[in-house]
Design an enzyme around this catalytic site. Structure first.
Site, PDB file in Angstrom:
ATOM      1  N   ASP A 271       0.860  -1.181   0.000  1.00 15.69           N
ATOM      2  CA  ASP A 271       0.000   0.000   0.000  1.00 15.69           C
ATOM      3  C   ASP A 271       0.898   1.233   0.000  1.00 15.69           C
ATOM      4  OD1 ASP A 271       1.028   0.104   2.520  1.00 15.69           O
ATOM      5  OD2 ASP A 271      -0.888  -0.035   3.558  1.00 15.69           O
TER       6      ASP A 271
ATOM      7  N   ASP B 294      -7.940  -7.864   0.347  1.00 16.95           N
ATOM      8  CA  ASP B 294      -7.045  -8.151   1.468  1.00 16.95           C
ATOM      9  C   ASP B 294      -7.758  -7.720   2.734  1.00 16.95           C
ATOM     10  OD1 ASP B 294      -6.457  -5.112   1.048  1.00 16.95           O
ATOM     11  OD2 ASP B 294      -5.602  -5.612   2.993  1.00 16.95           O
TER      12      ASP B 294
ATOM     13  N   HIS C 269      -5.016 -21.849   9.793  1.00 16.72           N
ATOM     14  CA  HIS C 269      -6.371 -22.328   9.494  1.00 16.72           C
ATOM     15  C   HIS C 269      -7.249 -21.213   8.908  1.00 16.72           C
ATOM     16  CE1 HIS C 269     -10.314 -24.041   9.595  1.00 16.72           C
ATOM     17  NE2 HIS C 269     -10.689 -22.915  10.179  1.00 16.72           N
TER      18      HIS C 269
ATOM     19  N   CYS D 156     -11.810 -29.104   6.509  1.00 17.76           N
ATOM     20  CA  CYS D 156     -10.607 -28.339   6.155  1.00 17.76           C
ATOM     21  C   CYS D 156      -9.399 -29.262   6.106  1.00 17.76           C
ATOM     22  CB  CYS D 156     -10.391 -27.225   7.173  1.00 17.76           C
ATOM     23  SG  CYS D 156      -8.892 -26.266   6.883  1.00 17.76           S
TER      24      CYS D 156
ATOM     25  N   CYS E  29      -6.069 -28.575  11.124  1.00 23.28           N
ATOM     26  CA  CYS E  29      -7.224 -29.473  11.180  1.00 23.28           C
ATOM     27  C   CYS E  29      -6.827 -30.933  10.933  1.00 23.28           C
ATOM     28  CB  CYS E  29      -8.273 -29.019  10.167  1.00 23.28           C
ATOM     29  SG  CYS E  29      -8.944 -27.394  10.577  1.00 23.28           S
TER      30      CYS E  29
ATOM     31  N   CYS F 125      -6.212 -28.169   6.205  1.00 23.82           N
ATOM     32  CA  CYS F 125      -4.990 -27.492   6.660  1.00 23.82           C
ATOM     33  C   CYS F 125      -4.284 -28.320   7.730  1.00 23.82           C
ATOM     34  CB  CYS F 125      -5.300 -26.083   7.168  1.00 23.82           C
ATOM     35  SG  CYS F 125      -5.803 -25.986   8.889  1.00 23.82           S
TER      36      CYS F 125
ATOM     37  N   GLN G 103     -11.355   6.872  -4.634  1.00 25.39           N
ATOM     38  CA  GLN G 103     -11.882   7.308  -3.338  1.00 25.39           C
ATOM     39  C   GLN G 103     -13.239   7.981  -3.567  1.00 25.39           C
ATOM     40  OE1 GLN G 103     -10.977   6.778  -0.296  1.00 25.39           O
ATOM     41  NE2 GLN G 103      -8.838   6.080  -0.380  1.00 25.39           N
TER      42      GLN G 103
HETATM   43 ZN   LIG Z   1      -8.067 -25.926   9.002  1.00 28.81          ZN
END
Ligand SMILES: [Zn+2]
Length: 376
Positions: free
Chosen positions: A92, A271, A340, A309, A314, A311, A194
């Site tokens: 940014d 984002d 996660h 999930c 998990c 990941c 803007q």
């Molecule tokens: Zn996960």
């Protein structure tokens, strides 16, 4: 930098595409994890790349300018090498942080005078200087200095800030193009639309910025405390005016259930600190809804956080263990939770991309909206 539009939803504004950068190809729509201080807090770059397969992350110019300093990073080979992240980086302009974090001294046509939130030292950001800082960092996508307003703002104040943002964008863009030509930089600068919460100002700003013929456009000044419906309304007022063949980036959004709403309005990039910040605070997003991990109900819960999930968190750990780490204030909690939550966001983006490519985005959106209607 080049954008390749691959598919468009016939019923909504959703699109799928590829952004070709000097540091890899980004599949859109994309969510960019926020790495404020050249780190996504608690997550190693190897996990960002391998576990999460993030193709682009965001870093904050304001923070890196103050510490360690963009010249230090330039000396060390640029931000990619400094933080060992070989994939794309968007920075940014620092405008948002100057307006929200620092002790703001003065806004003039020339730029913004501010005091560092770290040591009180006075600094000036101008449209040219923020381009210089981002070029020193070696960002793939740069943002021009813009004037960010609080919500609510009057139409008059919003108009003045918007006009200044346009003038700064013109200055920054011209300066960036000359510098990029001199250095052979392959990076791109996205002007920022803007106009606070006024659709007429948003439209005027977009139409003025189109004259720059930039390779992509951003929509800024949202998520500043306004109702979420208004953020979407402003996005909807803006995206139809932006070039179809360039990526569109809405800065600082959104909640998991809103991602599809932005994509439906023609947004390609987003984002937000939400998934990572909430993770550190023990708020986890799952396919079954929010999990507040400190709750006593998880104390003996042997199940994974989210059975749907894939990941590492998990796959490997139970809710009971995660709750224990959180309660004990263990660092590992932040790492596992952030991985996660980011995975949850990135998976949603990948599912949407697939749905758009297969011509099924309308059904996807319907399914996202259905639980919201049922619970209201
Ligand atoms: Zn996960």
């Amino acid at each position: 930098m080049r954008f390749e539009l691959q598919a468009e939803c016939p019923d909504t504004g959703a699109r799928a595409g590829l952004i070709h950068t000097g540091h890899g190809i980004i599949e859109t729509p994309v969510f960019m994890p926020v790495g404020t201080q050249a780190t996504v807090k608690g997550v190693m770059q190897s996990d960002l790349a391998e576990e999460l397969d993030a193709k682009i992350i965001l870093a904050n110019t304001y923070h890196l300018f103050l510490r360690p300093g963009h010249e230090v990073i330039r000396e060390l080979g640029g931000l990619h090498r400094f933080m060992s992240w070989p994939r794309a980086i968007l920075t940014d302009s620092g405008g948002f942080q100057v307006f929200s974090l620092s002790d703001l001294r003065k806004i003039t046509e020339e730029g913004v005078l501010f005091r560092s939130h770290l040591d009180g030292d006075e600094h000036m950001f101008t449209p040219e200087s923020t381009v210089d800082v981002q070029l020193a960092l070696g960002s793939d996508i740069l943002m021009p200095l813009d004037e960010c307003l609080e919500y609510p703002a009057s139409h008059e104040a919003a108009n003045q800030a918007m006009q200044r943002t346009v003038r700064w964008a013109e200055t920054a863009y011209g300066y960036f193009e000359r510098q990029a030509e001199d250095t052979g930089s392959a990076s791109a600068l996205f002007p920022i639309v803007q106009g606070s919460m006024f659709a007429d100002l948003r439209r005027e700003c977009a139409s003025q910025l189109l004259a720059l013929n930039a390779p992509g456009y951003a929509i800024g000044g949202l998520s500043v405390g306004e109702p979420r419906s208004l953020s979407l309304e402003m996005t909807e007022a803006t995206t139809p005016l932006l070039p179809r063949d360039r990526p569109r980036y809405v800065m600082g959004v959104g909640m998991p259930e809103e991602l599809a709403e932005y994509v439906a309005r023609g947004v390609d990039m987003m984002d937000c600190v939400l998934p990572s910040r909430n993770a550190r605070n023990g708020c986890l997003f799952t396919s079954g809804g929010r999990v507040i991990i400190k709750q006593a109900r998880y104390r003996r819960d042997p199940e994974p956080l989210d059975a749907n999930c894939q990941c590492i968190t998990c796959r490997t750990y139970s809710r009971a263990y995660l709750r224990h780490l959180f309660q004990a204030g263990e660092m590992l909690f932040s790492t596992l939770a952030t991985i996660h939550n980011l995975k949850y966001y990135l998976d949603i983006m990948r599912q949407m991309r697939q749905a758009i490519l297969l011509g099924r985005f309308r059904d996807f959106l319907y399914n996202v909206r259905k639980p919201a209607v049922e619970s209201s």
